[in-house]
Write an enzyme that holds these catalytic residues in place. Sequence first.
Site, PDB file in Angstrom:
ATOM      1  N   LYS A 496     -30.283   0.906  20.215  1.00  0.00           N
ATOM      2  CA  LYS A 496     -28.988   1.294  20.784  1.00  0.00           C
ATOM      3  C   LYS A 496     -29.188   2.339  21.877  1.00  0.00           C
ATOM      4  CE  LYS A 496     -28.554   4.602  16.998  1.00  0.00           C
ATOM      5  NZ  LYS A 496     -28.187   4.723  15.588  1.00  0.00           N
ATOM      6  N   ARG A 593     -18.230   7.566   8.276  1.00  0.00           N
ATOM      7  CA  ARG A 593     -18.089   7.185   9.672  1.00  0.00           C
ATOM      8  C   ARG A 593     -17.494   5.782   9.633  1.00  0.00           C
ATOM      9  NH1 ARG A 593     -23.432   7.423  13.489  1.00  0.00           N
ATOM     10  NH2 ARG A 593     -24.048   5.672  12.184  1.00  0.00           N
ATOM     11  N   HIS A 622     -25.567   4.107   5.369  1.00  0.00           N
ATOM     12  CA  HIS A 622     -26.336   5.036   6.210  1.00  0.00           C
ATOM     13  C   HIS A 622     -26.381   6.403   5.547  1.00  0.00           C
ATOM     14  CE1 HIS A 622     -28.318   6.267   9.781  1.00  0.00           C
ATOM     15  NE2 HIS A 622     -27.311   6.857  10.395  1.00  0.00           N
ATOM     16  N   ARG A 679     -34.292   0.623   8.625  1.00  0.00           N
ATOM     17  CA  ARG A 679     -33.819   0.669  10.015  1.00  0.00           C
ATOM     18  C   ARG A 679     -34.500   1.823  10.746  1.00  0.00           C
ATOM     19  NH1 ARG A 679     -29.166   0.509   6.983  1.00  0.00           N
ATOM     20  NH2 ARG A 679     -28.604   2.609   7.689  1.00  0.00           N
ATOM     21  N   TYR A 721     -26.683  28.888  42.595  1.00  0.00           N
ATOM     22  CA  TYR A 721     -25.239  29.082  42.490  1.00  0.00           C
ATOM     23  C   TYR A 721     -24.876  30.329  41.681  1.00  0.00           C
ATOM     24  CZ  TYR A 721     -24.197  24.403  44.309  1.00  0.00           C
ATOM     25  OH  TYR A 721     -24.065  23.302  45.092  1.00  0.00           O
ATOM     26  N   CYS A 769     -28.627  23.042  39.141  1.00  0.00           N
ATOM     27  CA  CYS A 769     -27.685  22.358  40.024  1.00  0.00           C
ATOM     28  C   CYS A 769     -27.564  20.891  39.618  1.00  0.00           C
ATOM     29  CB  CYS A 769     -28.141  22.429  41.477  1.00  0.00           C
ATOM     30  SG  CYS A 769     -28.692  24.039  42.013  1.00  0.00           S
ATOM     31  N   ASP A 771     -28.522  18.089  41.234  1.00  0.00           N
ATOM     32  CA  ASP A 771     -29.683  17.238  41.482  1.00  0.00           C
ATOM     33  C   ASP A 771     -31.008  17.991  41.522  1.00  0.00           C
ATOM     34  OD1 ASP A 771     -27.899  14.987  42.080  1.00  0.00           O
ATOM     35  OD2 ASP A 771     -27.416  16.201  43.855  1.00  0.00           O
TER      36      ASP A 771
HETATM   37  C1  PLP Z   1     -29.025   5.119  14.687  1.00  0.00           C
HETATM   38  C2  PLP Z   1     -29.001   4.552  13.338  1.00  0.00           C
HETATM   39  C3  PLP Z   1     -30.184   4.456  12.568  1.00  0.00           C
HETATM   40  C4  PLP Z   1     -31.495   5.062  12.991  1.00  0.00           C
HETATM   41  O1  PLP Z   1     -31.479   6.435  12.759  1.00  0.00           O
HETATM   42  P1  PLP Z   1     -32.738   7.359  13.116  1.00  0.00           P
HETATM   43  O2  PLP Z   1     -32.383   8.694  12.604  1.00  0.00           O
HETATM   44  O3  PLP Z   1     -32.849   7.344  14.590  1.00  0.00           O
HETATM   45  O4  PLP Z   1     -33.891   6.731  12.459  1.00  0.00           O
HETATM   46  C5  PLP Z   1     -30.114   3.786  11.362  1.00  0.00           C
HETATM   47  N1  PLP Z   1     -28.959   3.259  10.917  1.00  0.00           N
HETATM   48  C6  PLP Z   1     -27.801   3.352  11.615  1.00  0.00           C
HETATM   49  C7  PLP Z   1     -26.574   2.758  11.059  1.00  0.00           C
HETATM   50  C8  PLP Z   1     -27.779   4.006  12.841  1.00  0.00           C
HETATM   51  O5  PLP Z   1     -26.663   4.103  13.528  1.00  0.00           O
END
Ligand code: PLP
Length: 826
Positions: A496, A593, A622, A679, A721, A769, A771
Amino acid sequence: MLTSRIVAGIIPAQVLQYTQDYTAQHLLTDSRKMLHPASSVFFAIKGAFHNGHTYVPVLYAKGVRQFILEDVLYIPEVKSVADLNILFPEANFWQVESSLRALQQLAAYHRSRFSLPVFAITGSNGKTIVKEWLAQLLSPDELVCKSPRSYNSQIGVPLSVWQLNEHHTLGIFEAGISKPAEMEYLRPIIKPTYGIFTNIGSAHNQGFASRQQKIAEKLKLFTEVELLFYCQDHTSIHEAVQAQGLPAFTWSRSQPANLQIISCRVAGGQANITFRFAGEEQGLLLPYADEASIENMMHCLAVLLWRGLPIDEIQHRLNKLLPVAMRLEMKEAINNCYLIDDTYNNDLAGLGIALDLLLHQPRQGKKTLILSDVLQSGLSDEILYRQVADVVKSKKIDRLIGIGATISRHQDKFEQESQFYTDTDEFLNDFKPDNFRNETILVKGARIFQFEQIVAVFQRKVHGTVLEVNLDALVHNLNYYRAKLQPATKIMVMVKAFAYGSGSYEIANILQFHRVDYLAVAYTDEGVHLRENGISLPIMVMNPSPDSFAKIQQYHLEPEIYSLEILQACLAATQNKSQPLNIHIKLDTGMHRLGFTPEDLATVAQILKAAPQLRVVSTFSHLAGADEALHNSFSQEQVKQFREMAAQLEAGLGYPVLKHILNSAGIVRFPEHQLNMVRLGIGLYGVEATGQEQEGLRTVGTLKTTVSQVKEVPAGETVGYSRRGVAATPKKIATIAIGYADGYDRRFGNGVGQVWVNGQLAPIIGNICMDMCMVDVTGLSVHVGDAVEIFGEHRNITQLAQTIGTIPYELLTNVSARVKRIFFAA
Ligand SMILES: *Cc1c(COP(=O)(O)O)cnc(C)c1O
């Protein structure tokens, strides 16, 4: 025609006899690298992550007929030996205890047929460079066979040695080991006449009990050498060699040795050395001045002196010594082209490797190869260019541009669209950018052709800031986590947010090549982008919007279903579709979430049961605090609740689904909860979120920029600045080409941030700044054009994030889209 047969317990002679009978010249260990099916023998090796037996049917379908494997019953769909004749009527199966050992025995047998002298190189660092340099330095006198790139493993060494042919006069092979006992398998394959032990790292190595053990194991390569070259200042190596009484040629910076350096003065990128050899004092100018290069050159110099080369000839050859590019870079280029820069060297083995990489680029559009004459093959031009033409054809190159007198003479051998030039200048004079559009171009040339000039004309002018992404490090990290998984546990990789800022399809492509099971993105468009760039792995979309289901189906994406609303939208969009849609059910166990709560479950199961067009592939949750030990009991509670909810869902559905809950930190902290899949996210990109095992990972992304201007600012003046940077004393200020629009957070301003330039840290002065920003380089040697590292190899991103109260995830994903990504392997 052959009939399928099993030959048990091969011995190399038998196999060799067989390889001659059937002209099986190619040893294949990776199904993706198949080139010449009819003349290949496939070794089905069971590794930590792949089981080679899985690929037998695919390879058979492509024409491979010879298989060395451990059990025919490991082949998918083979239930008994009788199935072989039905499924693979023309194949030969050689059943052995270990396919890897058979490969090694075969290579050792091959080696035993040649009596040429062979150098073996081992050590912690510098193996590849010493090998390449020694080959360069000896090539005026010898036709050298050497390992391609850093092929130094249990599989790489046999494949390297297999290249030996009767034309070679010298072999140079490198060997690396990661655990005890491995060297004993490599020694008979290389059967070295001479050895070079480069050095020994101080880092504790996971595979070995101690440094002493590591040295002893490496020395097993050299038990039968006529002479071993090494630096006796590595005391522990010296002691071990002496204890074993091995014949030695030593060099030293400080003590009497066969070759003793008396002085070494470094200036202007060169090292002026005087040394004593055979009782005589002499001097040489080494063309590189860093410590590592000097050590690498000294090993080579020891060999040259021992061979009796006159000093002026040695100097002559050293002057021409070329740097060894350890990386194969992918770069963005003009007209939406993509360049693979491989101006490293150009031999036949290297060509195969580079073409493989080109072949595995999933981008649509032409694949073009710009190729120089191929050098040092030991083959006649006729045979060589026939082989080159074969390789180029089998790797599906659309267009060839051949540069060099020899390749031009053999142009009739190439069937694809092609142009030929006798030298690089002729090509450059004829170069028209419009002739190249949306292509992936491999630039592969021997050094003398100076293809870097070609790379330069293709490279779009880049804004000075780049994010360098090390793909080898990424694969290392992937394997680090894979090594923690049970054999049956699948791996989903989170790509992602532009793969945590590191790129998009480029990363997905590497992951596809390394056969991860699943990818996940946040939004539908990210998934569409991957599909449009040739990614075929299953892709989960974590946050599908209700209006994106048409696209989801069109591109075979798999939505995460996390609420009754999104489930209804999904149902409505798939009502009349015959093709079932794979979905994933998200459960909320405490993150709060996205996800269904326990109360929703009965309804969800009921709806899904009545919707055969939706197929639940997995269910997951998660962890909210896996990175911190503080939350361990909460995490355990989440897992417990997840297991219960998942069981309830499965019971309601009436069929089993995959279950997963661990993110990167969870994989490290809760190995007992891997379930069916994990994951992987931030860990892949080189950040170990728990902080416990950071040493196991390699740095993937390095954010770099360049110095635009350097100026002296008198005392009392201000910088930037709002006049926030105050020069109380006279200061030297460097302006660097990165600002908050590139993702360099404003909170790093006014001394909070430090950048790494020419080996030193320099603080930001004044506000950042849009850039650019300014760095206080008072007292440092810094010039316009110098490279500056913001984070990466030398600036740890986790620590950097802490200084502004954020996390590495944010720094990585903040690197803006206008910063060019450069991908390389090193
Ligand atoms: C981003 C995400 C992960 C990975 O998490 P990390 O901390 O980067 O390993 C796993 N599961 C879900 C649902 C996520 O959104």
